[in-house]
Design an enzyme around this catalytic site. Structure first.
Site, mmCIF file in Angstrom:
data_model
loop_
_atom_site.group_PDB
_atom_site.id
_atom_site.type_symbol
_atom_site.label_atom_id
_atom_site.label_comp_id
_atom_site.label_asym_id
_atom_site.label_seq_id
_atom_site.Cartn_x
_atom_site.Cartn_y
_atom_site.Cartn_z
ATOM 1 N N LYS A 198 146.418 32.616 104.326
ATOM 2 C CA LYS A 198 146.413 31.975 105.654
ATOM 3 C C LYS A 198 145.824 30.580 105.485
ATOM 4 C CE LYS A 198 144.537 30.849 109.068
ATOM 5 N NZ LYS A 198 144.610 29.501 109.688
ATOM 6 N N GLY A 248 135.663 28.141 103.482
ATOM 7 C CA GLY A 248 135.566 27.453 104.771
ATOM 8 C C GLY A 248 134.111 27.273 105.145
ATOM 9 N N GLU A 252 129.609 28.984 109.133
ATOM 10 C CA GLU A 252 129.678 29.632 110.443
ATOM 11 C C GLU A 252 130.809 30.669 110.497
ATOM 12 O OE1 GLU A 252 130.498 26.702 113.365
ATOM 13 O OE2 GLU A 252 130.363 28.111 115.040
ATOM 14 N N GLY A 265 132.287 31.889 107.895
ATOM 15 C CA GLY A 265 131.976 32.853 106.831
ATOM 16 C C GLY A 265 131.152 34.028 107.356
ATOM 17 N N GLU A 312 133.223 31.182 99.896
ATOM 18 C CA GLU A 312 132.919 29.824 99.416
ATOM 19 C C GLU A 312 132.712 28.991 100.667
ATOM 20 O OE1 GLU A 312 132.745 29.020 96.286
ATOM 21 O OE2 GLU A 312 133.900 30.526 95.191
ATOM 22 N N CYS A 322 133.427 20.105 100.227
ATOM 23 C CA CYS A 322 132.321 21.067 100.326
ATOM 24 C C CYS A 322 131.187 20.658 99.398
ATOM 25 C CB CYS A 322 132.822 22.454 99.979
ATOM 26 S SG CYS A 322 133.728 22.520 98.445
ATOM 27 N N GLU A 341 125.718 19.955 107.646
ATOM 28 C CA GLU A 341 126.914 19.493 106.942
ATOM 29 C C GLU A 341 127.764 18.668 107.908
ATOM 30 O OE1 GLU A 341 130.050 22.335 105.918
ATOM 31 O OE2 GLU A 341 130.210 21.370 103.972
HETATM 32 P P1 NAP Z 1 136.636 26.551 108.941
HETATM 33 O O1 NAP Z 1 136.721 26.065 110.319
HETATM 34 O O2 NAP Z 1 135.593 27.516 108.589
HETATM 35 O O3 NAP Z 1 138.064 27.143 108.603
HETATM 36 C C1 NAP Z 1 138.356 27.690 107.353
HETATM 37 C C2 NAP Z 1 139.535 28.626 107.477
HETATM 38 O O4 NAP Z 1 139.160 29.742 108.288
HETATM 39 C C3 NAP Z 1 140.753 28.017 108.148
HETATM 40 O O5 NAP Z 1 141.917 28.534 107.565
HETATM 41 C C4 NAP Z 1 140.618 28.503 109.575
HETATM 42 O O6 NAP Z 1 141.853 28.529 110.232
HETATM 43 C C5 NAP Z 1 140.073 29.901 109.370
HETATM 44 N N1 NAP Z 1 139.335 30.457 110.499
HETATM 45 C C6 NAP Z 1 138.907 29.847 111.634
HETATM 46 N N2 NAP Z 1 138.263 30.720 112.427
HETATM 47 C C7 NAP Z 1 138.270 31.907 111.788
HETATM 48 C C8 NAP Z 1 137.746 33.195 112.081
HETATM 49 N N3 NAP Z 1 137.072 33.441 113.202
HETATM 50 N N4 NAP Z 1 137.909 34.183 111.179
HETATM 51 C C9 NAP Z 1 138.563 33.958 110.034
HETATM 52 N N5 NAP Z 1 139.099 32.766 109.693
HETATM 53 C C10 NAP Z 1 138.951 31.751 110.564
HETATM 54 O O7 NAP Z 1 136.492 25.361 107.914
HETATM 55 P P2 NAP Z 1 137.348 24.027 107.867
HETATM 56 O O8 NAP Z 1 136.918 23.182 109.002
HETATM 57 O O9 NAP Z 1 138.783 24.320 107.692
HETATM 58 O O10 NAP Z 1 136.842 23.427 106.479
HETATM 59 C C11 NAP Z 1 135.629 22.807 106.342
HETATM 60 C C12 NAP Z 1 134.572 23.755 105.815
HETATM 61 O O11 NAP Z 1 135.015 24.401 104.643
HETATM 62 C C13 NAP Z 1 133.319 23.041 105.421
HETATM 63 O O12 NAP Z 1 132.194 23.762 105.859
HETATM 64 C C14 NAP Z 1 133.365 23.034 103.909
HETATM 65 O O13 NAP Z 1 132.136 22.927 103.283
HETATM 66 C C15 NAP Z 1 134.032 24.311 103.631
HETATM 67 N N6 NAP Z 1 134.648 24.284 102.301
HETATM 68 C C16 NAP Z 1 134.055 25.002 101.307
HETATM 69 C C17 NAP Z 1 134.579 24.989 100.041
HETATM 70 C C18 NAP Z 1 133.925 25.773 98.947
HETATM 71 O O14 NAP Z 1 134.577 26.005 97.935
HETATM 72 N N7 NAP Z 1 132.689 26.185 99.088
HETATM 73 C C19 NAP Z 1 135.738 24.262 99.778
HETATM 74 C C20 NAP Z 1 136.315 23.535 100.802
HETATM 75 C C21 NAP Z 1 135.755 23.576 102.065
HETATM 76 P P3 NAP Z 1 142.257 27.364 111.272
HETATM 77 O O15 NAP Z 1 141.900 26.075 110.623
HETATM 78 O O16 NAP Z 1 143.707 27.553 111.434
HETATM 79 O O17 NAP Z 1 141.483 27.617 112.510
#
Ligand code: NAP
Ligand code: MG
Length: 492
Positions: free
Chosen positions: A175, A228, A231, A233, A250, A284, A382
């Site tokens: 997804k 992602g 929060e 997570g 992650e 990230c 962050e």
């Molecule tokens: P996000 O809002 O947490 O979204 C991540 C993924 O989860 C997206 O595919 C999102 O789909 C989905 N999602 C949203 N709500 C969800 C829920 N309630 N249950 C399950 N999945 C859900 O993060 P983002 O804004 O896309 O990315 C930024 C974050 O990712 C930052 O905090 C960054 O540090 C982190 N990140 C971490 C790594 C690592 O390897 N540690 C790498 C890259 C990014 P939708 O977007 O379609 O809502």
């Protein structure tokens, strides 16, 4: 406008109810494509397809070299289409052409090829047990993996999860983020072309709250691999308790980047700019807290400002551009809100707004706050954008204590010419990756993942592959004459 389809059970398809979402080019704010907005019925179909492909399909039964051949072919097709794929990624996400051309697409191709070979290293072992028995372990696939990825490195994150997952015989439902689904749907076309058996990879697009949550909660998914925010997570972890599925998280970071007085300052400042402004800071592992030793602090801030002013902000499609737009209007607002907070907390030395000459697009200037301290919100939360907080530290002792004073623990950087100091400080930092005199050294061979609230579980390397397997112990009794202790336990 390009109309994309998603990929379920080997077929390109629309959502059952025909619902669609639109992709916006963050540089122009124009609609560039639409793609399916899947519902729960679509997700369930994808999970069932993955289950069937795992339980009864040919893929897990194929030999490793046979599966490897398919992955190598995927890598080939990605390379053949690299130009087109980089362009789609740039237009969908605002990532610069430089970034997508030299990193996202080729590094993803490498991952398919690498894991095709590396999976051979994952094997069981024979165990010397204190009994006449042949005792050994098998490393078996975990089964159906749900993979949820963010928008900052969509094509690359998909590669990490898919390549390492399926080579071991797992099947997967991916997804992608609704902010960045197009390159993953281009990838789906490649899987179709290489005739990957139906159901081995399924790519379902739509809203995270519904589909990401649905994968986490599903009773038919064996493992959830999530990248992602911390929060989300947390949310995923609760949902995954439904069937006690295995988890790899992650999550976010607020990585410390330590500049010691004995570093090569020019190199360290250049590296530090890369660590915070590459991909517009939407990383990230971004080195968003710069900890600088007292004696070089002023000189360092001066250099940072001077060099930041030279960065070229503009269209991500121009190969000369250093800084493109953020991924979305929402992300731009979040970052601008943090900049407003920063202006009250610390001293703005460069940037701090929207570039005057760019009237369209979600652009934010690369921004640096000096005289920050680690208690400020801009140093604790962050931001996920091009905003750096520079903090003065007395010595290595204080650097370590400030570096570790965070809920996150994804990465850390150290710049010094003293190898002894580098190794000593590296040991004391609570982070999953420590880069010395560099930033962003990711290798398929080396594990990546977090400490503390940056998550748990590792991707890449042997550690990453092992997490996608489960261990089975097989014990074959070899008691002479066949009368083992259990066979003679009851005297009947
Ligand atoms: P996000 O809002 O947490 O979204 C991540 C993924 O989860 C997206 O595919 C999102 O789909 C989905 N999602 C949203 N709500 C969800 C829920 N309630 N249950 C399950 N999945 C859900 O993060 P983002 O804004 O896309 O990315 C930024 C974050 O990712 C930052 O905090 C960054 O540090 C982190 N990140 C971490 C790594 C690592 O390897 N540690 C790498 C890259 C990014 P939708 O977007 O379609 O809502
Ligand atoms: Mg988009």
């Amino acid at each position: 406008m390009n109309q994309y389809q998603m990929y379920i059970n080997g077929k390109m398809c629309d959502a059952k109810d025909g619902a669609r979402l639109e992709s916006i080019n963050p540089a122009t704010e124009e609609k560039i494509a639409s793609f399916p907005k899947a519902g729960m019925a679509d997700l369930e179909e994808a999970v069932s397809a993955a289950r069937l492909a795992y339980a009864q399909g040919e893929w897990p039964m194929m030999s490793l070299p046979e599966r490897a051949q398919v992955l190598v072919r995927v890598a080939q097709l990605i390379r053949e289409r690299a130009y087109e794929l980089a362009k789609v990624e740039t237009q969908d996400t605002g990532k610069t052409t430089k970034q997508t051309t030299f990193i996202d697409i080729p590094v993803a191709a490498n991952a398919y090829e690498y894991f095709a070979g590396a999976a051979g290293e994952i094997k069981g072992e024979t165990i010397a047990v204190p009994a006449p028995a042949m005792s050994y372990t098998l490393r078996e696939p975990v089964g159906v993996i749900g993979a949820v990825i963010p928008w900052n490195y969509p094509f690359l994150m998909a590669a990490w999860k898919i390549a390492s997952g399926i080579i071991l015989g797992n099947t997967i439902v991916l997804k992608p983020s609704q902010e960045a689904s197009l390159s993953c749907l281009e990838l789906a076309k490649i899987f179709k072309e290489v005739e990957l058996p139906a159901g081995v990879v399924n790519i379902v697009t739509g809203e995270g709250r519904l589909l990401g949550h649905g994968l986490a909660a599903s009773m038919d998914v064996d493992m959830l691999s999530f990248t992602g925010s911390t929060e989300v997570g947390r949310d995923v972890m609760k949902a995954a308790s439904s069937n006690l599925k295995r988890l790899s998280l992650e999550c976010g970071g607020k990585s410390p980047n330590i500049l010691f007085a004995d570093c090569d300052l020019e190199t360290a400042v250049n590296g530090s700019l890369c660590a915070i402004f590459m991909n517009q800071g939407q990383m990230c592992v971004a080195g968003s807290r710069l900890l600088v030793e007292e004696s070089i602090y002023d000189k360092c801030v001066e250099l940072l400002v001077e060099k930041t002013r030279k960065l070229k902000i503009g269209s991500p499609e121009d190969p000369a551009t250093d800084i493109g737009p953020l991924v979305s209007d929402r992300q731009k607002k979040t970052v601008l809100d943090y900049i407003a907070i920063g202006k009250k907390e610390a001293k703005l030395v460069v940037g701090g707004g929207v570039p005057k000459d760019l009237r369209r697009g979600f652009y934010v200037e690369p921004t640096i706050f000096a005289d920050a301290d680690n208690t400020m919100r801009i140093a604790r939360e962050e931001i996920f954008g091009p905003v750096l907080s520079v903090i003065k530290v007395r010595d290595a002792e204080e650097a370590v204590s400030v570096a570790n004073d965070t809920v996150y623990g994804l990465a850390a950087m150290i710049w010094t010419r003293d190898v002894n100091k580098a190794a000593t400080v590296a040991r004391r930092l609570r982070a999953g990756t420590v880069w010395v005199n560099t930033f962003g050294g990711f290798y398929n061979e080396a594990p990546f993942g977090g400490y503390k609230q940056s998550g748990f579980g590792r991707e890449l390397g042997k550690e990453g592959l092992c997490e996608l397997t489960q261990v089975k112990h097989v014990n074959v009794d070899l008691t002479p004459g066949g009368r083992s202790l259990v066979a003679s336990w009851f005297n009947v």
